[in-house]
Design a protein around this motif. Structure first.
Motif, PDB file in Angstrom:
ATOM      1  N   PRO A 139       3.411  11.934 -16.038  1.00 39.51           N
ATOM      2  CA  PRO A 139       2.774  10.851 -16.779  1.00 39.51           C
ATOM      3  C   PRO A 139       1.834  10.073 -15.864  1.00 39.51           C
ATOM      4  O   PRO A 139       1.961  10.129 -14.647  1.00 39.51           O
ATOM      5  CB  PRO A 139       3.947   9.983 -17.242  1.00 39.51           C
ATOM      6  N   PRO A 140       0.879   9.351 -16.456  1.00 39.23           N
ATOM      7  CA  PRO A 140      -0.036   8.573 -15.615  1.00 39.23           C
ATOM      8  C   PRO A 140       0.722   7.475 -14.868  1.00 39.23           C
ATOM      9  O   PRO A 140       1.745   6.979 -15.340  1.00 39.23           O
ATOM     10  CB  PRO A 140      -1.029   7.978 -16.612  1.00 39.23           C
ATOM     11  N   PRO A 141       0.224   7.087 -13.703  1.00 39.00           N
ATOM     12  CA  PRO A 141       0.877   6.015 -12.938  1.00 39.00           C
ATOM     13  C   PRO A 141       0.850   4.707 -13.731  1.00 39.00           C
ATOM     14  O   PRO A 141      -0.104   4.439 -14.464  1.00 39.00           O
ATOM     15  CB  PRO A 141       0.016   5.898 -11.680  1.00 39.00           C
ATOM     16  N   PRO A 142       1.869   3.894 -13.586  1.00 40.35           N
ATOM     17  CA  PRO A 142       1.912   2.633 -14.342  1.00 40.35           C
ATOM     18  C   PRO A 142       0.928   1.598 -13.796  1.00 40.35           C
ATOM     19  O   PRO A 142       0.622   1.587 -12.608  1.00 40.35           O
ATOM     20  CB  PRO A 142       3.353   2.161 -14.150  1.00 40.35           C
ATOM     21  N   ALA A 143       0.459   0.735 -14.688  1.00 42.65           N
ATOM     22  CA  ALA A 143      -0.422  -0.369 -14.284  1.00 42.65           C
ATOM     23  C   ALA A 143       0.388  -1.509 -13.687  1.00 42.65           C
ATOM     24  O   ALA A 143      -0.106  -2.275 -12.860  1.00 42.65           O
ATOM     25  CB  ALA A 143      -1.227  -0.861 -15.479  1.00 42.65           C
ATOM     26  N   ALA A 144       1.636  -1.649 -14.109  1.00 40.87           N
ATOM     27  CA  ALA A 144       2.565  -2.662 -13.585  1.00 40.87           C
ATOM     28  C   ALA A 144       3.890  -1.948 -13.330  1.00 40.87           C
ATOM     29  O   ALA A 144       4.223  -0.984 -14.024  1.00 40.87           O
ATOM     30  CB  ALA A 144       2.743  -3.803 -14.580  1.00 40.87           C
ATOM     31  N   TYR A 145       4.642  -2.430 -12.338  1.00 36.17           N
ATOM     32  CA  TYR A 145       5.888  -1.755 -11.979  1.00 36.17           C
ATOM     33  C   TYR A 145       6.790  -2.743 -11.270  1.00 36.17           C
ATOM     34  O   TYR A 145       6.311  -3.699 -10.649  1.00 36.17           O
ATOM     35  CB  TYR A 145       5.583  -0.567 -11.049  1.00 36.17           C
ATOM     36  N   VAL A 146       8.111  -2.518 -11.356  1.00 38.71           N
ATOM     37  CA  VAL A 146       9.088  -3.367 -10.676  1.00 38.71           C
ATOM     38  C   VAL A 146      10.052  -2.487  -9.883  1.00 38.71           C
ATOM     39  O   VAL A 146      10.604  -1.528 -10.420  1.00 38.71           O
ATOM     40  CB  VAL A 146       9.870  -4.245 -11.680  1.00 38.71           C
ATOM     41  N   TRP A 147      10.214  -2.807  -8.620  1.00 39.40           N
ATOM     42  CA  TRP A 147      11.168  -2.126  -7.750  1.00 39.40           C
ATOM     43  C   TRP A 147      12.360  -3.046  -7.501  1.00 39.40           C
ATOM     44  O   TRP A 147      12.204  -4.268  -7.444  1.00 39.40           O
ATOM     45  CB  TRP A 147      10.554  -1.808  -6.387  1.00 39.40           C
ATOM     46  N   SER A 169      -0.738   0.920  -4.814  1.00 37.97           N
ATOM     47  CA  SER A 169      -1.172  -0.153  -3.922  1.00 37.97           C
ATOM     48  C   SER A 169      -1.564  -1.327  -4.796  1.00 37.97           C
ATOM     49  O   SER A 169      -2.032  -1.132  -5.928  1.00 37.97           O
ATOM     50  CB  SER A 169      -2.376   0.284  -3.086  1.00 37.97           C
ATOM     51  N   GLY A 170      -1.355  -2.538  -4.288  1.00 34.71           N
ATOM     52  CA  GLY A 170      -1.741  -3.699  -5.064  1.00 34.71           C
ATOM     53  C   GLY A 170      -1.107  -4.972  -4.572  1.00 34.71           C
ATOM     54  O   GLY A 170      -0.657  -5.079  -3.431  1.00 34.71           O
ATOM     55  N   ALA A 171      -1.076  -5.938  -5.473  1.00 36.38           N
ATOM     56  CA  ALA A 171      -0.519  -7.255  -5.190  1.00 36.38           C
ATOM     57  C   ALA A 171       0.527  -7.578  -6.244  1.00 36.38           C
ATOM     58  O   ALA A 171       0.523  -7.019  -7.337  1.00 36.38           O
ATOM     59  CB  ALA A 171      -1.629  -8.309  -5.211  1.00 36.38           C
ATOM     60  N   GLY A 172       1.409  -8.490  -5.884  1.00 35.72           N
ATOM     61  CA  GLY A 172       2.451  -8.870  -6.823  1.00 35.72           C
ATOM     62  C   GLY A 172       3.288 -10.015  -6.290  1.00 35.72           C
ATOM     63  O   GLY A 172       2.826 -10.818  -5.477  1.00 35.72           O
ATOM     64  N   THR A 173       4.512 -10.033  -6.761  1.00 39.38           N
ATOM     65  CA  THR A 173       5.446 -11.089  -6.375  1.00 39.38           C
ATOM     66  C   THR A 173       6.752 -10.459  -5.900  1.00 39.38           C
ATOM     67  O   THR A 173       7.046  -9.310  -6.208  1.00 39.38           O
ATOM     68  CB  THR A 173       5.748 -12.020  -7.565  1.00 39.38           C
ATOM     69  N   TRP A 174       7.521 -11.262  -5.170  1.00 33.87           N
ATOM     70  CA  TRP A 174       8.844 -10.814  -4.762  1.00 33.87           C
ATOM     71  C   TRP A 174       9.812 -11.985  -4.816  1.00 33.87           C
ATOM     72  O   TRP A 174       9.431 -13.146  -4.689  1.00 33.87           O
ATOM     73  CB  TRP A 174       8.823 -10.175  -3.380  1.00 33.87           C
ATOM     74  N   THR A 205       1.790  -6.737  -9.974  1.00 28.08           N
ATOM     75  CA  THR A 205       1.090  -7.433 -11.058  1.00 28.08           C
ATOM     76  C   THR A 205      -0.392  -7.098 -11.091  1.00 28.08           C
ATOM     77  O   THR A 205      -1.045  -7.277 -12.120  1.00 28.08           O
ATOM     78  CB  THR A 205       1.267  -8.959 -10.941  1.00 28.08           C
ATOM     79  N   ALA A 206      -0.958  -6.624  -9.983  1.00 24.82           N
ATOM     80  CA  ALA A 206      -2.375  -6.263  -9.925  1.00 24.82           C
ATOM     81  C   ALA A 206      -2.516  -4.982  -9.108  1.00 24.82           C
ATOM     82  O   ALA A 206      -2.510  -5.017  -7.880  1.00 24.82           O
ATOM     83  CB  ALA A 206      -3.195  -7.388  -9.303  1.00 24.82           C
ATOM     84  N   ARG A 207      -2.622  -3.863  -9.805  1.00 23.67           N
ATOM     85  CA  ARG A 207      -2.758  -2.576  -9.118  1.00 23.67           C
ATOM     86  C   ARG A 207      -4.185  -2.432  -8.596  1.00 23.67           C
ATOM     87  O   ARG A 207      -5.148  -2.637  -9.325  1.00 23.67           O
ATOM     88  CB  ARG A 207      -2.426  -1.436 -10.087  1.00 23.67           C
ATOM     89  N   THR A 208      -4.309  -2.085  -7.311  1.00 25.13           N
ATOM     90  CA  THR A 208      -5.636  -1.903  -6.709  1.00 25.13           C
ATOM     91  C   THR A 208      -5.896  -0.455  -6.320  1.00 25.13           C
ATOM     92  O   THR A 208      -7.029  -0.123  -5.966  1.00 25.13           O
ATOM     93  CB  THR A 208      -5.798  -2.787  -5.459  1.00 25.13           C
ATOM     94  N   GLY A 209      -4.890   0.385  -6.351  1.00 24.64           N
ATOM     95  CA  GLY A 209      -5.092   1.773  -5.977  1.00 24.64           C
ATOM     96  C   GLY A 209      -3.936   2.656  -6.367  1.00 24.64           C
ATOM     97  O   GLY A 209      -2.811   2.197  -6.529  1.00 24.64           O
ATOM     98  N   VAL A 210      -4.245   3.944  -6.538  1.00 20.26           N
ATOM     99  CA  VAL A 210      -3.250   4.966  -6.844  1.00 20.26           C
ATOM    100  C   VAL A 210      -3.560   6.186  -5.987  1.00 20.26           C
ATOM    101  O   VAL A 210      -4.713   6.595  -5.882  1.00 20.26           O
ATOM    102  CB  VAL A 210      -3.281   5.380  -8.334  1.00 20.26           C
ATOM    103  N   GLU A 211      -2.541   6.727  -5.362  1.00 15.22           N
ATOM    104  CA  GLU A 211      -2.671   7.965  -4.609  1.00 15.22           C
ATOM    105  C   GLU A 211      -1.605   8.926  -5.092  1.00 15.22           C
ATOM    106  O   GLU A 211      -0.638   8.510  -5.727  1.00 15.22           O
ATOM    107  CB  GLU A 211      -2.470   7.719  -3.112  1.00 15.22           C
ATOM    108  N   ALA A 249       0.845  -1.190   0.000  1.00 10.05           N
ATOM    109  CA  ALA A 249       0.000   0.000   0.000  1.00 10.05           C
ATOM    110  C   ALA A 249       0.881   1.240   0.000  1.00 10.05           C
ATOM    111  O   ALA A 249       1.848   1.318   0.759  1.00 10.05           O
ATOM    112  CB  ALA A 249      -0.910  -0.001   1.225  1.00 10.05           C
ATOM    113  N   ARG A 250       0.539   2.172  -0.870  1.00 12.69           N
ATOM    114  CA  ARG A 250       1.183   3.490  -0.932  1.00 12.69           C
ATOM    115  C   ARG A 250       2.697   3.403  -1.117  1.00 12.69           C
ATOM    116  O   ARG A 250       3.444   4.094  -0.427  1.00 12.69           O
ATOM    117  CB  ARG A 250       0.814   4.310   0.298  1.00 12.69           C
ATOM    118  N   LEU A 251       3.136   2.598  -2.070  1.00  9.70           N
ATOM    119  CA  LEU A 251       4.575   2.481  -2.356  1.00  9.70           C
ATOM    120  C   LEU A 251       4.934   3.424  -3.503  1.00  9.70           C
ATOM    121  O   LEU A 251       4.358   3.348  -4.588  1.00  9.70           O
ATOM    122  CB  LEU A 251       4.934   1.032  -2.704  1.00  9.70           C
TER     123      LEU A 251
END
Length: 170
Positions: free
Chosen positions: A126-134, A86-91, A107-113, A70-72
């Motif tokens: 630019p608009p927030p990405p739908a998928a992202y890798v940190w 905010s969302g779900a993914g893998t690590w 992998t699954a965005r559930t929110g943007v702030e 959440a809120r990363l």
């Protein structure tokens, strides 16, 4: 062309590119050439659990390799865009020559702030990405505790975004 003239010709030909390269590398900051923390002894079990920072970010690394967060904020220059995902993914914990890194993938965005206060920009971000890798670097504090961090903003600044293990509630 005599030997001395030939050498002067090569020096003149290489002088411009060498000067340009020197100018570019002179402004390289710590993050741009970061080699890692040197930590190689952390296990995935050491990292499983909840991580947070002072701005309300919350990351849950599950033992099965899935993650909730959440809120990363974005890392590197993406941090300046001001979005928080905010969302779900893998690590996955990886071990590189310079140290261990957690690859966290949304992998699954559930929110943007939007971060507050909003970043000051002359143009619309630019608009927030739908998928992202940190890429979260694994580090240790002076007491040997594990921490996670990534760089934000301009690499010359070397600013870090630090996540610490959440303290369990009462």
């Amino acid at each position: 062309m005599a030997g001395g003239d030939r050498r002067r010709g090569w020096a003149a030909a290489l002088g411009g590119p060498a000067a340009a390269l020197a100018a570019l590398t002179a402004c390289a900051g710590p993050a741009q050439y970061y080699e890692g923390t040197g930590v190689h002894d952390t296990t995935a079990a050491d990292l499983a659990g909840t991580w947070q920072n002072s701005t309300g970010t919350n990351v849950l690394l599950r033992p099965d390799g899935t993650a909730l967060f959440a809120r990363l904020d974005g890392q590197d220059f993406d941090f300046g865009d001001g979005w928080r995902l905010s969302g779900a993914g893998t690590w996955q914990l990886t071990d590189r020559q310079g140290g261990q890194v957690v690859r966290l993938a949304l992998t699954a965005r559930t929110g943007v702030e939007r971060r507050s206060p909003a970043p000051t920009a002359t143009a619309s971000p630019p608009p927030p990405p739908a998928a992202y890798v940190w890429s979260l670097h694994v580090g240790r504090d002076r007491q040997g505790g594990v921490g996670l961090f990534f760089f934000t903003g301009d690499p010359d600044a070397g600013d870090t975004y630090v996540l610490t293990r959440a303290v369990p509630g009462p």
